[in-house]
Design a protein around this motif. Structure first.
Motif, short mmCIF file in Angstrom:
data_model
loop_
_atom_site.label_atom_id
_atom_site.label_comp_id
_atom_site.label_asym_id
_atom_site.label_seq_id
_atom_site.Cartn_x
_atom_site.Cartn_y
_atom_site.Cartn_z
N LYS A 172 -15.03 68.87 -5.06
CA LYS A 172 -16.38 69.39 -4.91
C LYS A 172 -17.08 68.75 -3.72
O LYS A 172 -17.77 69.42 -2.95
CB LYS A 172 -17.18 69.11 -6.20
N GLU A 173 -16.88 67.45 -3.54
CA GLU A 173 -17.52 66.75 -2.42
C GLU A 173 -16.94 67.17 -1.08
O GLU A 173 -17.65 67.25 -0.08
CB GLU A 173 -17.38 65.24 -2.62
N ILE A 174 -15.64 67.49 -1.04
CA ILE A 174 -15.02 67.99 0.19
C ILE A 174 -15.57 69.38 0.52
O ILE A 174 -15.84 69.70 1.68
CB ILE A 174 -13.49 68.02 0.06
N ILE A 238 -13.26 74.87 5.40
CA ILE A 238 -12.76 74.11 4.25
C ILE A 238 -11.44 73.44 4.60
O ILE A 238 -11.22 72.26 4.29
CB ILE A 238 -12.61 75.02 3.03
N ALA A 239 -10.54 74.19 5.26
CA ALA A 239 -9.24 73.63 5.63
C ALA A 239 -9.40 72.49 6.63
O ALA A 239 -8.76 71.44 6.50
CB ALA A 239 -8.35 74.73 6.22
N LYS A 244 -9.12 66.62 7.36
CA LYS A 244 -9.77 65.45 7.94
C LYS A 244 -10.15 64.42 6.88
O LYS A 244 -10.02 63.21 7.08
CB LYS A 244 -11.02 65.90 8.70
N TYR A 245 -10.65 64.89 5.71
CA TYR A 245 -11.18 63.98 4.69
C TYR A 245 -10.46 64.06 3.35
O TYR A 245 -10.88 63.43 2.39
CB TYR A 245 -12.68 64.27 4.46
N GLY A 246 -9.38 64.86 3.28
CA GLY A 246 -8.72 65.08 2.00
C GLY A 246 -8.15 63.82 1.36
O GLY A 246 -8.11 63.70 0.15
N LYS A 247 -7.70 62.88 2.18
CA LYS A 247 -7.14 61.62 1.66
C LYS A 247 -8.01 60.43 2.05
O LYS A 247 -7.51 59.33 2.26
CB LYS A 247 -5.71 61.43 2.18
N PHE A 318 -20.59 61.85 4.31
CA PHE A 318 -21.31 62.69 3.35
C PHE A 318 -21.45 62.01 1.99
O PHE A 318 -21.19 62.61 0.95
CB PHE A 318 -20.58 64.04 3.19
N LEU A 319 -21.86 60.76 1.99
CA LEU A 319 -22.05 60.03 0.73
C LEU A 319 -23.39 60.40 0.09
O LEU A 319 -24.40 60.49 0.78
CB LEU A 319 -22.04 58.52 0.99
#
Length: 494
Positions: A172-174, A238-239, A244-247, A318-319
């Motif tokens: 959800k945050e991604i 989204i991709a 970039k931030y998935g891991k 994006f915290l």
């Protein structure tokens, strides 16, 4: 101690891949697109291209044979040169940050790159190994950061420090990050750039003109086209964000902070907690509406350039704002975030509002001289001038409302900005210089400007304009109190 050795043999293949990437356009242009051309320009261009590629290939091989390195108990020693030898020595004590990056090339061959950033400048600022085995990278990092160098032999080959994980983004945050960062908009210039390049080579504009006119003549085709573009852009955003931030992971141990990110290309960054000079919490207007923030750590070294330079010291762009405050207290318990802060006096607003805007005056002068007609409106020049001044003074009002400050016993905290706000936090012992100044208007109204300087690349300046004079006096006395916090080492041998 790591004895004298050559760099990894795959470094030659890595440099070759960079050569291919940088020269592929010229090769296609000279030998494919212009294959039938016999002009002198193309002929000499091919000769120069072949000569340059040949020289580069030879230099890649010679570089591997002549460049060597070793580590002793205190420093890196880097050697290079064929006829003229040179040596660089970089002490471990100067290392500020450590960064690892694994591109697709590195992951295919199970290697990585590692950089050691120092607080120095010039050629000795960074020690970088572009291709190195994972075992060697682990040993090198452990060797350079270990407090007891003699115990290197007891450190395991692939050390796994006892780290505490503070944050991992959920799906959800991604998803929220992909829309907050407007990643889906990157598809539009990407398509445009691809189209213009294809048009230059294959002249597709004439062919596409007839197809485009047919598509625009039907409302339902236009609707479908818009839906396809919007859906494709959203999926692209989204991709892009996921890769970039998935891991992404923020963790820490007793001494260091660790940040890892990337799905295809992995990047790992670590910084000593003692090397953190300041903290900055940034919020754009969209992030403020969504309750998000970006936390950045200021250190004396920087590891990259371009876009990555802005992101490498970021905990996460994006915290949630409350979570950001919590992570700061968890990772750096020596730092405090105070939510209740002081506002500027009302006299500060009048100083800002009556201060002349040179940008507005110059632009208005140009508009008055040329008096351009915009959208068939002859008086558009003065409308644009008035609109510009309205924007300028609205931004000044927002900056006044968003400017907050507080001096704690050991901390200074400053918030400022109009559309984008920045909250700056630093410990007193990390501030290397302060400044208090007053212009003629501030003297008349009992105001002053205060500023701080922290060690960074480049030097980081922070401050507040038009604060009460009483605060300026307290600010100077507050900084003088750092004498009790600075430890002076005395050489007992003298």
């Amino acid at each position: 101690m790591i004895k004298l050795k050559r760099y990894h043999p795959l470094l030659m293949l890595f440099d070759l891949s960079k050569l291919v990437k940088s020269s592929i356009f010229f090769a296609v242009f000279l030998f494919v697109i212009k294959a039938g051309y016999k002009s002198n320009f193309i002929t000499y261009g091919r000769i120069i291209f072949i000569f340059a590629v040949g020289i580069t290939l030879i230099s890649i091989i010679l570089k591997w044979f002549t460049h060597k390195y070793e580590l002793d108990d205190q420093s890196f020693h880097l050697y290079k040169g064929i006829f003229r030898k040179s040596e660089r020595t970089i002490p471990f004590s100067k290392i500020q940050n450590v960064k690892r990056h694994a591109s697709l090339f590195h992951r295919i061959f199970n290697v990585t790159s590692i950089s050691f950033e120092t607080g120095m400048t010039g050629e000795v600022a960074t020690v970088k190994f572009e291709v190195i085995s994972l075992i060697e990278a682990d040993r090198m990092e452990a060797h350079s950061t270990s407090a007891v160098r003699d115990e290197l032999a007891t450190i395991p080959t692939n050390p796994k420090p006892n780290r505490t994980i503070h944050f991992k983004p959920t799906r959800k945050e991604i998803l929220e990050a992909s829309f907050t960062s407007l990643s889906f908009l990157f598809l539009i210039p990407l398509i445009g750039s691809f189209y213009f390049k294809m048009n230059e080579i294959f002249h597709v504009e004439e062919e596409a003109e007839g197809i485009l006119s047919k598509l625009l003549s039907s409302w339902w085709m236009v609707t479908i086209l818009i839906i396809v573009v919007v859906f494709t852009s959203a999926m692209f955003g989204i991709a892009r964000t996921f890769f970039k931030y998935g891991k992404y992971e923020i963790s820490s141990d007793q001494d260091r902070i660790y940040i890892t990110k990337g799905v295809i290309e992995e990047t790992a960054f670590s910084i000593s907690k003692e090397k953190v000079q300041a903290i900055e919490i940034k919020q754009s207007i969209m992030k403020r509406l969504l309750g998000l923030a970006e936390v950045k750590l200021t250190s004396a070294g920087s590891l990259s350039s371009g876009e990555e330079l802005l992101e490498i010291n970021s905990l996460y762009p994006f915290l949630p704002i409350k979570r950001a405050y919590g992570i700061i207290s968890e990772i750096l318990p020596a730092y405090e975030v105070t939510e209740k802060m002081n506002r500027l006096p009302r006299t500060s607003l009048w100083v800002r509002m009556f201060k002349p805007s040179w940008l507005g005056l110059v632009v208005s002068g140009v508009l008055f001289y040329f008096k351009p007609t915009v959208l068939s409106v002859e008086q558009a020049w003065w409308i644009l001038s008035v609109g510009l001044f309205i924007i300028i003074y609205v931004l000044r009002l927002l900056d006044f409302l968003n400017t907050l400050y507080i001096l704690n016993e050991n901390f200074i905290q400053i918030k400022k900005g109009s559309w984008t706000t920045s909250l700056f936090i630093s410990k007193r012992d990390k501030v290397i210089e302060v400044k208090v100044s007053r212009n003629i208007f501030q003297k008349l109204l009992g105001l002053a400007t205060i500023g701080t300087i922290n060690r960074a690349k480049p030097i980081q300046h922070a401050g507040v304009d038009d604060v009460p004079l009483v605060l300026a006096d307290s600010f100077y006395k507050w900084y003088m109190g750092r004498r009790n916090e600075i430890e002076i080492e005395i050489d007992t041998k003298l």
